[in-house]
Motif scaffolding. Structure first.
Motif, PDB file in Angstrom:
ATOM      1  N   THR A   9      45.040  50.093 -45.807  1.00  0.00           N
ATOM      2  CA  THR A   9      46.056  49.213 -45.227  1.00  0.00           C
ATOM      3  C   THR A   9      45.950  47.780 -45.767  1.00  0.00           C
ATOM      4  O   THR A   9      46.539  46.870 -45.213  1.00  0.00           O
ATOM      5  CB  THR A   9      45.911  49.171 -43.694  1.00  0.00           C
ATOM      6  OG1 THR A   9      44.616  48.700 -43.383  1.00  0.00           O
ATOM      7  CG2 THR A   9      46.144  50.527 -43.073  1.00  0.00           C
ATOM      8  N   ILE A  10      45.171  47.600 -46.830  1.00  0.00           N
ATOM      9  CA  ILE A  10      45.044  46.253 -47.397  1.00  0.00           C
ATOM     10  C   ILE A  10      45.938  46.155 -48.643  1.00  0.00           C
ATOM     11  O   ILE A  10      45.855  46.987 -49.546  1.00  0.00           O
ATOM     12  CB  ILE A  10      43.583  45.931 -47.759  1.00  0.00           C
ATOM     13  CG1 ILE A  10      42.727  45.959 -46.491  1.00  0.00           C
ATOM     14  CG2 ILE A  10      43.486  44.567 -48.439  1.00  0.00           C
ATOM     15  CD1 ILE A  10      41.248  45.844 -46.750  1.00  0.00           C
ATOM     16  N   ILE A  11      46.789  45.158 -48.642  1.00  0.00           N
ATOM     17  CA  ILE A  11      47.681  44.930 -49.783  1.00  0.00           C
ATOM     18  C   ILE A  11      47.162  43.716 -50.546  1.00  0.00           C
ATOM     19  O   ILE A  11      46.826  42.684 -49.944  1.00  0.00           O
ATOM     20  CB  ILE A  11      49.124  44.651 -49.294  1.00  0.00           C
ATOM     21  CG1 ILE A  11      49.659  45.846 -48.499  1.00  0.00           C
ATOM     22  CG2 ILE A  11      50.043  44.343 -50.465  1.00  0.00           C
ATOM     23  CD1 ILE A  11      50.988  45.563 -47.803  1.00  0.00           C
TER      24      ILE A  11
ATOM     25  N   ASP B 261      51.286  52.848 -41.245  1.00  0.00           N
ATOM     26  CA  ASP B 261      52.744  52.974 -41.174  1.00  0.00           C
ATOM     27  C   ASP B 261      53.435  51.664 -41.529  1.00  0.00           C
ATOM     28  O   ASP B 261      54.615  51.661 -41.887  1.00  0.00           O
ATOM     29  CB  ASP B 261      53.183  53.402 -39.756  1.00  0.00           C
ATOM     30  CG  ASP B 261      52.731  54.811 -39.431  1.00  0.00           C
ATOM     31  OD1 ASP B 261      52.556  55.593 -40.389  1.00  0.00           O
ATOM     32  OD2 ASP B 261      52.552  55.120 -38.244  1.00  0.00           O
ATOM     33  N   ASP B 262      52.687  50.545 -41.387  1.00  0.00           N
ATOM     34  CA  ASP B 262      53.291  49.238 -41.657  1.00  0.00           C
ATOM     35  C   ASP B 262      53.234  48.871 -43.137  1.00  0.00           C
ATOM     36  O   ASP B 262      53.934  47.952 -43.573  1.00  0.00           O
ATOM     37  CB  ASP B 262      52.557  48.150 -40.860  1.00  0.00           C
ATOM     38  CG  ASP B 262      52.634  48.393 -39.358  1.00  0.00           C
ATOM     39  OD1 ASP B 262      53.727  48.735 -38.891  1.00  0.00           O
ATOM     40  OD2 ASP B 262      51.599  48.251 -38.677  1.00  0.00           O
ATOM     41  N   VAL B 263      52.382  49.560 -43.898  1.00  0.00           N
ATOM     42  CA  VAL B 263      52.095  49.103 -45.269  1.00  0.00           C
ATOM     43  C   VAL B 263      53.363  49.038 -46.128  1.00  0.00           C
ATOM     44  O   VAL B 263      53.634  48.027 -46.786  1.00  0.00           O
ATOM     45  CB  VAL B 263      51.031  50.020 -45.921  1.00  0.00           C
ATOM     46  CG1 VAL B 263      50.870  49.693 -47.402  1.00  0.00           C
ATOM     47  CG2 VAL B 263      49.696  49.859 -45.211  1.00  0.00           C
TER      48      VAL B 263
ATOM     49  N   ILE C 128      54.922  38.237 -40.978  1.00  0.00           N
ATOM     50  CA  ILE C 128      55.700  39.472 -41.184  1.00  0.00           C
ATOM     51  C   ILE C 128      55.236  40.505 -40.140  1.00  0.00           C
ATOM     52  O   ILE C 128      54.024  40.699 -39.971  1.00  0.00           O
ATOM     53  CB  ILE C 128      55.486  40.044 -42.610  1.00  0.00           C
ATOM     54  CG1 ILE C 128      56.004  39.062 -43.664  1.00  0.00           C
ATOM     55  CG2 ILE C 128      56.167  41.411 -42.771  1.00  0.00           C
ATOM     56  CD1 ILE C 128      55.687  39.478 -45.095  1.00  0.00           C
ATOM     57  N   PRO C 129      56.158  41.132 -39.423  1.00  0.00           N
ATOM     58  CA  PRO C 129      55.738  42.135 -38.428  1.00  0.00           C
ATOM     59  C   PRO C 129      54.865  43.224 -39.073  1.00  0.00           C
ATOM     60  O   PRO C 129      55.228  43.761 -40.120  1.00  0.00           O
ATOM     61  CB  PRO C 129      57.064  42.726 -37.933  1.00  0.00           C
ATOM     62  CG  PRO C 129      58.083  41.676 -38.221  1.00  0.00           C
ATOM     63  CD  PRO C 129      57.626  40.975 -39.457  1.00  0.00           C
ATOM     64  N   GLY C 130      53.736  43.500 -38.426  1.00  0.00           N
ATOM     65  CA  GLY C 130      52.830  44.539 -38.943  1.00  0.00           C
ATOM     66  C   GLY C 130      51.651  43.955 -39.697  1.00  0.00           C
ATOM     67  O   GLY C 130      50.715  44.666 -40.039  1.00  0.00           O
ATOM     68  N   VAL C 131      51.677  42.611 -39.946  1.00  0.00           N
ATOM     69  CA  VAL C 131      50.554  41.983 -40.655  1.00  0.00           C
ATOM     70  C   VAL C 131      49.546  41.494 -39.621  1.00  0.00           C
ATOM     71  O   VAL C 131      49.910  40.820 -38.656  1.00  0.00           O
ATOM     72  CB  VAL C 131      51.042  40.812 -41.534  1.00  0.00           C
ATOM     73  CG1 VAL C 131      49.859  40.052 -42.116  1.00  0.00           C
ATOM     74  CG2 VAL C 131      51.932  41.338 -42.648  1.00  0.00           C
TER      75      VAL C 131
END
Lengths: 234, 393
Positions: free
Chosen positions: B60-62, B224-226, B88-91
């Motif tokens: 999950t790390i970008i 799911d957020d990635v 950003i939503p999900g971060v």
């Protein structure tokens, strides 16, 4: 529905059966259990239908209660042809016009006397606050007021039959059908039940048909009919 | 039959025959509790799974970075850009990084090469690192530009002979001295065992070759957020600064693997719940069928007393409904206990609205189950002929 029936006349004809026939179709052919039976019962009358086992007594009673259809013939209650009623109308007829006393009492197990008597009132849509008085009055007729909250499975055989009679009475029916009401009772209890029947027909002017093969029961009735080979005499 | 009488008579019947319903009641209650716990705690569970799986794969790390374009100035991450990305939503978190790949140091006349990373204090949180020995530098060290460093395990061993021996030693990098305050630890610390970490302010001020943060890491709440976060990042960056040569790196393969594993786990869990509920439904169907048979005379008696077909139908249907609804009430209570327990375990609190939503969904499903399972037996009961019912032995 009750409006269509004639309730006024104290000696009115309640049950009016003409040429009633009941056939059973079996693999061996057609068996006629009832053959052109005629029966007329007025208010305040208690009619005994006697006959040997298998003579069709119970079939006649079930047809009178609209539990099963007749093959032919006419059946009117208080002037209304009840054989042509729909299934729901038959149920309404039973709740408004008919009380039934069974040989085996058939009380609801695990229920109190009150609950047993309340059931016909529930189906008849009687308001909740009116029910206790109606139940008390019905139990008074059979001298069981003190047992109102007793579970039905703790009653004696005679008491059970008296509760069954009270249940048949609670909706103030036009007529009562009794199937061997003293069949499972000793002499003392049988006499008491028959006294109640007499009291009901005299006080409430209710018509009554009692199916029995017991002579003592028949003696207490105002009229006696005998069913033999499908024919009703008397 | 009045509605009030219908409820009263049906509830009374169920209560009096409660023993025969215990099995299905337990089955539906457990299914319902599982359903509520999984749906309500699902997101928190995912986050927790995510923490554990992240240690292994960083799914999950970008990583976002500016490459060096030909004949143009290389861009770097401004503060406002990282702040906007963090919204950003999900971060969950962001951290900037400055990297020098060929740093050297000497220790007792021996030369050691390593990768030098200038990073912020939340770098540790983003990668789930901890201190194998000593401590990891914090916000204060970063804001003060402290001359402290954290060293990778292998490098500490090579230079100083061990983790504990390294603590408090002074390391010379580009003619500047840094006190070793900690040794990097954590499941993924092995990837950075030959690294030295400096506070990013210190690195930018003192290390030759590090001037700006060209790279940053973004940690998402769940896998799911990635995809959505990765898609949103270029727009957010563009809105705050030039996005020339911006590159967004996502570890798609590990991410897909994690999603695939969890999809199977979810499928298994939901299948188990549905199977439990359906078994409960069949149980009710079976019991109602048996009940109708055992109460045939009672049905005949009630019809003889003037009950309509619909009175019988609604009574049996309502009895089935009573069983499933009371089961679901037990399920809701069990589910609530489960949620409280898991909340304490995971240290998180699911939104109360989600629980209420699950509760309503569960009750709705129980109602459908009750009506579905009870319909056929009820119809059978209502259509009985009085004479057959009365003669039934």
């Amino acid at each position: 529905m009750s409006n269509q029936y004639d309730h006024n006349d104290d000696n009115a004809l309640v049950i009016d059966i003409n040429n009633l026939t009941k056939d059973y179709v079996t693999g061996a052919g057609t068996i006629s259990v009832l053959k052109d039976v005629n029966l007329h019962v007025r208010r305040g009358e208690m009619v005994a239908v006697m006959g040997p086992s298998g003579s069709g007594k119970s079939t006649l009673l079930f047809i009178l209660g609209l539990f099963q259809p007749a093959t032919r013939g006419g059946y009117k209650v208080a002037g209304v042809d009840v054989l042509s009623l729909s299934r729901d109308q038959q149920a309404i007829f039973r709740r408004e016009m008919l009380g039934f006393v069974f040989q085996t009492c058939d009380l609801l197990e695990n229920s109190t006397v009150y609950e047993n008597l309340e059931l016909p009132l529930i189906y008849a849509g009687v308001r909740r606050r009116e029910r206790p008085d109606r139940i008390r009055e019905a139990l008074r007729m059979v001298n069981l007021e003190h047992r109102v909250n007793q579970p039905s499975n703790r009653l004696s055989g005679g008491e059970r039959q008296r509760v069954s009679i009270a249940r048949a009475l609670v909706n103030e029916p036009e007529f009562i059908l009794a199937d061997e009401p003293t069949g499972q009772l000793d002499r003392e209890n049988s006499l008491r039940v028959l006294e109640y029947f007499t009291k009901i027909t005299e006080e409430a002017r209710t018509a009554m048909v009692v199916v029995t093969h017991d002579n003592m029961t028949a003696e207490h009735c105002t009229r006696k009919c005998v069913l033999t080979d499908g024919y009703l005499n008397g | 039959m009045r509605y009030y009488d219908l409820v009263r008579v049906s509830v009374r019947e169920v209560l009096r025959k409660r023993r025969r319903y215990i099995g299905v009641l337990a089955s539906i209650a457990l299914g319902m509790a599982g359903f509520i716990v999984i749906i309500t705690m699902g997101n928190d569970l995912k986050k927790n799974f995510n923490n554990d799986l992240d240690l292994l794969g960083g799914a999950t790390i970008i990583n976002i970075m500016f490459e060096q374009p030909q004949l143009e100035r290389q861009e770097w991450f401004r503060d406002r850009t990282l702040d906007a990305v963090g919204r950003i939503p999900g971060v969950v978190d962001t951290t900037r990084v400055a990297l020098k790949t060929s740093a050297v140091t000497t220790w007792h006349d021996r030369l050691f090469g390593f990768n030098l990373v200038g990073c912020e204090a939340n770098y540790w949180k983003v990668f789930s690192f901890n201190a194998a020995a000593g401590r990891l530098f914090d916000e204060k060290d970063v804001s003060e530009g402290a001359r402290v460093c954290v060293v990778g395990t292998d490098l500490a061993r090579q230079i100083f002979g061990g983790d504990k021996e390294a603590l408090g030693q002074v390391l010379s990098i580009d003619d500047n001295l840094y006190t070793v305050v900690g040794i990097l630890g954590g499941v993924r610390a092995g990837d950075r065992s030959q690294f030295v970490f400096l506070p990013i302010t210190t690195a930018r001020a003192r290390v030759v070759g590090i001037s700006q943060a060209y790279s940053a890491y973004v940690r998402c709440a769940t896998w799911d957020d990635v995809a959505t976060v990765a898609k949103a990042i270029p727009g957010v960056v563009r809105a705050n600064q030039p996005d020339r040569a911006l590159r967004v790196n996502v570890a798609w393969e590990p991410l897909k693997q994690v999603q695939r594993i969890f999809w199977w786990v979810e499928l298994f869990i939901y299948s188990s719940i549905v199977a439990t509920m359906i078994l409960g439904g069949f149980g009710i169907w079976n019991i109602m069928m048996a009940t109708v048979t055992s109460r045939t005379r009672e049905i005949g008696l009630k019809k003889a007393m003037g009950a309509l077909d619909s009175d019988i139908l609604y009574q049996f249907l309502f009895e089935a409904l009573c069983v499933t609804l009371s089961s679901s009430v037990f399920g809701v209570i069990l589910g609530r206990i489960g949620i409280e327990y898991m909340s304490n375990m995971l240290g998180s609190r699911p939104p109360e609205g989600l629980f209420v939503f699950c509760l309503l969904m569960g009750l709705g499903f129980a109602a459908v189950l009750g009506i579905g399972a009870g319909l056929y037996p009820s119809i059978r009961a209502s259509r009985m002929q009085v004479v057959d019912a009365m003669r039934y032995e």
